[in-house]
Design a protein around this motif. Sequence first.
Motif, short mmCIF file in Angstrom:
data_model
loop_
_atom_site.label_atom_id
_atom_site.label_comp_id
_atom_site.label_asym_id
_atom_site.label_seq_id
_atom_site.Cartn_x
_atom_site.Cartn_y
_atom_site.Cartn_z
N TYR A 224 18.86 -61.94 -29.47
CA TYR A 224 18.26 -61.27 -28.29
C TYR A 224 16.94 -60.17 -28.85
N ASP A 225 17.42 -60.26 -30.39
CA ASP A 225 15.76 -59.64 -30.63
C ASP A 225 14.79 -60.06 -29.92
N ASP A 226 14.68 -62.09 -29.89
CA ASP A 226 13.53 -62.05 -30.25
C ASP A 226 13.18 -62.20 -28.81
N MET A 227 13.76 -61.70 -27.68
CA MET A 227 13.51 -61.67 -25.71
C MET A 227 13.68 -60.37 -25.72
N PRO A 228 12.44 -59.33 -25.66
CA PRO A 228 12.70 -58.63 -25.12
C PRO A 228 13.05 -57.64 -24.03
N GLY A 274 19.03 -52.46 -25.43
CA GLY A 274 18.66 -52.60 -23.92
C GLY A 274 18.76 -53.42 -23.17
N PHE A 275 18.89 -54.70 -22.99
CA PHE A 275 19.44 -55.38 -22.20
C PHE A 275 20.76 -54.52 -21.45
N ILE A 276 21.90 -53.95 -21.37
CA ILE A 276 22.76 -53.65 -20.82
C ILE A 276 22.82 -52.31 -21.17
N ARG A 277 23.73 -51.11 -20.00
CA ARG A 277 23.78 -50.26 -20.52
C ARG A 277 25.16 -50.00 -20.02
N GLU A 278 26.07 -48.82 -20.54
CA GLU A 278 27.52 -48.38 -19.41
C GLU A 278 26.87 -47.75 -18.39
N ALA A 279 27.87 -47.87 -17.65
CA ALA A 279 28.02 -47.40 -16.16
C ALA A 279 29.22 -46.45 -16.61
N THR A 280 29.13 -44.98 -16.08
CA THR A 280 30.27 -43.91 -16.12
C THR A 280 31.50 -44.38 -15.49
N TYR A 281 30.63 -44.63 -14.01
CA TYR A 281 31.47 -44.39 -12.29
C TYR A 281 30.96 -45.66 -11.86
#
Length: 298
Positions: A224-228, A274-281
């Motif tokens: 994954y590190d090779d795909m910024p 940084g491919f995904i981030r947490e959605a709280t609600y």
Amino acid sequence: MIIRVEIANHDVGRVLIDNGSSVNIIFDDAFKDMGIVDSHINRQITPLLSLSGDLVQPVGSVSLPIAFGVAHRKTMIYDKFLIIYCPTAYNVIVGRTALTGIKAHKSPHMLLMKFPTCNGTGGIRGDQLSAQTCYATALKSVACKPPMEAMFVQELPNGSGPINDPREETPTPLAQLTEEMEKIMLNEEHPDRCVKIGTTLNPHLRMQFIDFLRHHAEVFTWSYDDMPGISPEVISHKLSISPAYKPIKQKCRSYDAERYEALHTEVDKLKAIGFIREATYPVWLANSVMVRKAKGGW
């Protein structure tokens, strides 16, 4: 769809209705049985391109009357037929030109073809038994004959002789068409990062190819590190959900310890780059689906 029609005052069976054919075809054996004199045949005809891409040279072409239907609800047109010499399970193939001429509408599900006549709508039903017989005959022909048998020897335009008959060529075994491969390491610091190339390259071209691959090794991705990723200013994805449908949260699904460990490992990799981030609600939520890989892992 196999039907019976009347062609030149002859009752002809095993007639294939083919919407995909741009021409009408009558095969040589059926044409000879009709007893039509050869003077009616137009010998100046161009080769026919089959669905397999082969060129088939017709014997000629002839215009014949063809009638569809029975009794008072019958329609008839004159149309051109290409005479083809080729062993087949059918006598005639009716293509788009004749079907368009009688304004036919075909229902494969009902095995029925309808068309307008002077006395109302006429119809003709397909013969299911003949269709099964023709299909079985076609399968036997394919199993017993070489795949290129439909092609014929043709004279070259300049009269220099016949074109080589492809049936005389010896087919190459499939095993000989499969080239052996060798692994090439792109970077000595990462011996596990390898690509495969063919072994039949000459030595000079092989070295040029390897140097080219190593020089452009950055185009390969190993983690994954090779795909910024791509900036959202360039392109972004969005779920097009109709506002008329209410979002639904699925009930949380439980996994065993192995699946949980694989799930957390994968999520941590995606979050770290940084491919995904947490959605709280979240307004809607779907469970992750874990699938076992063929070579192990999830």
